[in-house]
Design an enzyme around this catalytic site. Structure first.
Site, PDB file in Angstrom:
ATOM      1  N   CYS A 283      -6.076  -5.712  -0.703  1.00 30.81           N
ATOM      2  CA  CYS A 283      -5.880  -7.157  -0.556  1.00 30.81           C
ATOM      3  C   CYS A 283      -7.132  -7.841  -0.028  1.00 30.81           C
ATOM      4  O   CYS A 283      -7.387  -8.989  -0.349  1.00 30.81           O
ATOM      5  CB  CYS A 283      -4.684  -7.429   0.355  1.00 30.81           C
ATOM      6  SG  CYS A 283      -4.838  -6.657   1.965  1.00 30.81           S
ATOM      7  N   GLU A 383      -6.028 -12.852  -8.473  1.00 33.92           N
ATOM      8  CA  GLU A 383      -6.243 -11.519  -7.909  1.00 33.92           C
ATOM      9  C   GLU A 383      -6.069 -10.488  -9.029  1.00 33.92           C
ATOM     10  O   GLU A 383      -5.005 -10.406  -9.638  1.00 33.92           O
ATOM     11  CB  GLU A 383      -5.207 -11.270  -6.807  1.00 33.92           C
ATOM     12  CG  GLU A 383      -5.431  -9.978  -6.075  1.00 33.92           C
ATOM     13  CD  GLU A 383      -4.353  -9.705  -5.024  1.00 33.92           C
ATOM     14  OE1 GLU A 383      -3.172  -9.889  -5.327  1.00 33.92           O
ATOM     15  OE2 GLU A 383      -4.722  -9.309  -3.904  1.00 33.92           O
TER      16      GLU A 383
HETATM   17  P1  NAD Z   1       4.734  -6.582  -5.300  1.00 31.92           P
HETATM   18  O1  NAD Z   1       4.889  -7.954  -4.762  1.00 31.92           O
HETATM   19  O2  NAD Z   1       5.034  -6.338  -6.721  1.00 31.92           O
HETATM   20  O3  NAD Z   1       5.653  -5.561  -4.480  1.00 31.92           O
HETATM   21  C1  NAD Z   1       5.517  -5.376  -3.088  1.00 31.92           C
HETATM   22  C2  NAD Z   1       6.820  -4.825  -2.536  1.00 31.92           C
HETATM   23  O4  NAD Z   1       7.807  -5.846  -2.643  1.00 31.92           O
HETATM   24  C3  NAD Z   1       7.388  -3.637  -3.300  1.00 31.92           C
HETATM   25  O5  NAD Z   1       8.051  -2.788  -2.391  1.00 31.92           O
HETATM   26  C4  NAD Z   1       8.379  -4.290  -4.264  1.00 31.92           C
HETATM   27  O6  NAD Z   1       9.397  -3.403  -4.669  1.00 31.92           O
HETATM   28  C5  NAD Z   1       8.928  -5.408  -3.397  1.00 31.92           C
HETATM   29  N1  NAD Z   1       9.396  -6.602  -4.096  1.00 31.92           N
HETATM   30  C6  NAD Z   1       8.898  -7.169  -5.222  1.00 31.92           C
HETATM   31  N2  NAD Z   1       9.572  -8.297  -5.508  1.00 31.92           N
HETATM   32  C7  NAD Z   1      10.500  -8.460  -4.537  1.00 31.92           C
HETATM   33  C8  NAD Z   1      11.500  -9.444  -4.259  1.00 31.92           C
HETATM   34  N3  NAD Z   1      11.676 -10.500  -5.067  1.00 31.92           N
HETATM   35  N4  NAD Z   1      12.275  -9.291  -3.151  1.00 31.92           N
HETATM   36  C9  NAD Z   1      12.093  -8.244  -2.317  1.00 31.92           C
HETATM   37  N5  NAD Z   1      11.190  -7.267  -2.542  1.00 31.92           N
HETATM   38  C10 NAD Z   1      10.393  -7.376  -3.632  1.00 31.92           C
HETATM   39  O7  NAD Z   1       3.244  -6.132  -4.920  1.00 31.92           O
HETATM   40  P2  NAD Z   1       2.537  -4.752  -5.252  1.00 31.92           P
HETATM   41  O8  NAD Z   1       2.050  -4.794  -6.650  1.00 31.92           O
HETATM   42  O9  NAD Z   1       3.382  -3.617  -4.819  1.00 31.92           O
HETATM   43  O10 NAD Z   1       1.285  -4.810  -4.229  1.00 31.92           O
HETATM   44  C11 NAD Z   1       0.113  -5.443  -4.515  1.00 31.92           C
HETATM   45  C12 NAD Z   1       0.053  -6.790  -3.815  1.00 31.92           C
HETATM   46  O11 NAD Z   1       0.180  -6.614  -2.405  1.00 31.92           O
HETATM   47  C13 NAD Z   1      -1.285  -7.478  -4.010  1.00 31.92           C
HETATM   48  O12 NAD Z   1      -1.065  -8.837  -4.285  1.00 31.92           O
HETATM   49  C14 NAD Z   1      -1.970  -7.300  -2.667  1.00 31.92           C
HETATM   50  O13 NAD Z   1      -2.953  -8.270  -2.381  1.00 31.92           O
HETATM   51  C15 NAD Z   1      -0.821  -7.380  -1.742  1.00 31.92           C
HETATM   52  N6  NAD Z   1      -1.160  -6.782  -0.435  1.00 31.92           N
HETATM   53  C16 NAD Z   1      -1.370  -7.615   0.622  1.00 31.92           C
HETATM   54  C17 NAD Z   1      -1.740  -7.093   1.853  1.00 31.92           C
HETATM   55  C18 NAD Z   1      -1.958  -7.979   3.039  1.00 31.92           C
HETATM   56  O14 NAD Z   1      -1.942  -7.462   4.155  1.00 31.92           O
HETATM   57  N7  NAD Z   1      -2.143  -9.266   2.863  1.00 31.92           N
HETATM   58  C19 NAD Z   1      -1.883  -5.709   2.001  1.00 31.92           C
HETATM   59  C20 NAD Z   1      -1.664  -4.883   0.899  1.00 31.92           C
HETATM   60  C21 NAD Z   1      -1.296  -5.436  -0.321  1.00 31.92           C
END
Ligand code: NAD
Length: 490
Positions: A283, A383
């Site tokens: 991120c 991103e």
């Molecule tokens: P994602 O949003 O697809 O999923 C993240 C998590 O949320 C997963 O466990 C997924 O199953 C769950 N999820 C998805 N939609 C949901 C909903 N509507 N309700 C509840 N849960 C839901 O993201 P990803 O592809 O797994 O991760 C990548 C993203 O995470 C990138 O955008 C990255 O920048 C971000 N990230 C941010 C940080 C930070 O600290 N700011 C750290 C790591 C990753």
């Protein structure tokens, strides 16, 4: 990696409520490594019920020192099995071996240690002089928390949720991503070994539907979510409707500003690892590189050399590999889609841009560099979450700050200069939650971290991260009240 058939519900190994399973697939061999159960709604109900019981139980009433002891033991337990954790995470998501050990495992222990140390002296109950007389301001556990984590740094993210929850005395139900549904088993074993009171922690790997079910659950008081901005908006909308406390750590599109006085020989070796960190799936990755027109060609050549010399390897367990595969085929296709978009929108591709010719298997993308990028282009605004960097020219320092701020995101950023005071001046003007001046790490895991704008809501780490798991209560006392301990400042 072994297949599993149990979930961890309220501190007990439990048979899942459904027969649904998740395949753990190797990102570089594309083979199924193991199969684990996928949690269903009834498992969420059971975990939340156990957490509510634990909220009324002994753990939230322990002294801060006793809670700190549990957290410290958890951290020691992870440290003792660091190699096993790192290998499991690399197997699940393709993180390079060295990064897995430092960025995934030891950083998780540091987060836990930070919370353990913090609460040993944190004022959970503070006598104050109120407007009309003495008051007592108390910090109490927020209630039952739900922690939803992404796949890119799974153990690190679990520590971001588990650390403050246990520090505050808040039971937590954690939902790991389906892509990384294996590493938490090691953590649950450690939680068993340290005999954490039952109900305090559950792990329920599942996809977004169960994630949303958990967020909506009436037994959950607080949601702590890390993931994409799109999913974060949905989670925030549900929490808003239900007036649930929520912390969101979301996406980023961070800009590294190379000032005209930068020492490229000294600064690029620090910047480049944070630009391509974790195969570009971080991120805080510094994916927009802002270069002064006065030194533009020199910066482009140096960055291009660095990207070209980044070693891509078919086996991320090989410690010499800097960039490994992306987590999944879907992610590879998404990144390739952005590369196509960069080309069609007129950015100049100077390195990479495809799949490595010698790696026909696995979800690899070459480290890729676009230059002459306009900040309005899709590859500068969205991103990508892969090893794709964009060099954007700027006129002067004000123009660099303007471009850095011309983003929906505001997570991280950095400035590179031989004049640190000038760097701090730039840092003050860029609207992001964390910032680095000539610093490889653009976050400090004992100090507040989080996003401005669409990068999130609230902060993790440090006292700010702890208070996100606490409710504040003011107890108004009679005017003639004198505390049993007169040394306290009433
Ligand atoms: P994602 O949003 O697809 O999923 C993240 C998590 O949320 C997963 O466990 C997924 O199953 C769950 N999820 C998805 N939609 C949901 C909903 N509507 N309700 C509840 N849960 C839901 O993201 P990803 O592809 O797994 O991760 C990548 C993203 O995470 C990138 O955008 C990255 O920048 C971000 N990230 C941010 C940080 C930070 O600290 N700011 C750290 C790591 C990753």
């Amino acid at each position: 990696m072994e297949s599993k058939d149990l979930l961890y519900v309220g501190g007990e190994w439990a048979r899942p409520s459904t027969t649904a399973t998740i395949d753990i697939i190797s990102p570089w061999t594309e083979e199924v490594l193991a199969t684990v159960p996928e949690a269903g709604e009834a498992d969420v109900d059971a975990a939340v019920a156990a957490a509510r019981e634990a909220l009324a139980g002994p753990y939230p009433r322990l002294t801060a020192d006793e809670r700190a002891e549990y957290i410290a033991k958890l951290s020691q337990g992870i440290g003792a099995r660091a190699q096993e954790f790192a290998e499991t995470i690399t197997a699940e998501n393709g993180s390079p071996a060295g990064w897995s050990l430092l960025g995934q495992v030891f950083s998780a222990t540091m987060i836990l240690d930070g919370y353990a140390n913090l609460i040993r002296s944190f004022p959970f109950e503070e006598p104050r002089a109120g407007a009309l007389g003495p008051v007592l301001v108390r910090k109490e556990p927020v209630g039952v928390s739900a922690g939803i984590v992404p796949w890119n740094v799974p153990l690190f993210e679990i520590a971001c949720k588990l650390g403050p929850a246990l520090a505050a005395g808040s039971p937590i139900v954690i939902k790991p991503s389906p892509e990384t549904a294996a590493d938490w088993y090691l953590l649950a074993e450690i939680i068993d070994q340290i005999e954490l009171p039952k109900g305090m922690v559950s792990f329920l790997p599942a996809g977004r539907e169960i994630g949303e079910y958990l967020v909506r659950h009436r037994g959950v008081d607080k949601v702590t979510f890390t993931g994409s901005t799109a999913a974060g908006r949905k989670v925030a909308a549900i929490c808003g409707e239900q007036l649930k406390r929520v912390t969101l750590e979301l996406g980023g599109k961070s800009a590294a500003i190379i000032l005209d006085d930068a020492d490229l020989g000294a600064h690029l070796p620090l910047l480049m690892p944070s630009a391509l960190m974790n195969n570009g799936q971080a991120c805080v990755a510094q994916t927009r590189i802002l270069a002064p027109r006065a030194r533009y060609d020199e910066v482009v050549d140096a960055v291009a050399d660095a990207v070209r010399n980044t070693s891509v390897g078919g086996d991320p367990t090989d410690p010499t590999v800097a960039v490994g595969p992306l987590v999944a085929e879907r992610q590879r296709d998404r990144v390739m889609g952005y590369i196509d978009k960069g080309r069609t929108e007129g950015a100049k591709l100077v390195v990479g841009g495809g799949r490595p010719a010698d790696l026909p298997k696995g979800w690899f993308v070459e480290p890729t560099l676009f230059v002459d990028v306009d900040n309005k282009m899709t590859i500068a605004q969205e991103e990508i979450f892969g090893p794709v960097l964009a060099v954007i020219p700027y006129d002067d320092q004000d123009d660099a700050v303007r471009i850095a701020n011309d983003s929906d995101y505001g997570l991280s950023g950095s400035v590179w200069t031989t004049d640190v005071e000038r760097g701090i001046d730039v840092a003050r003007q860029v609207r992001t939650g964390t910032y680095g001046v000539n610093a490889m790490a653009t976050m400090d895991i004992h100090q507040p971290f989080g996003g401005f704008k669409a990068s999130g809501l609230g902060r993790e780490f440090g006292p700010e991260g702890l208070t996100a798991f606490l409710e504040t209560k003011t107890i108004v006392l009679p005017g003639d009240y004198h505390p049993p301990d007169p040394t306290l400042p009433l």
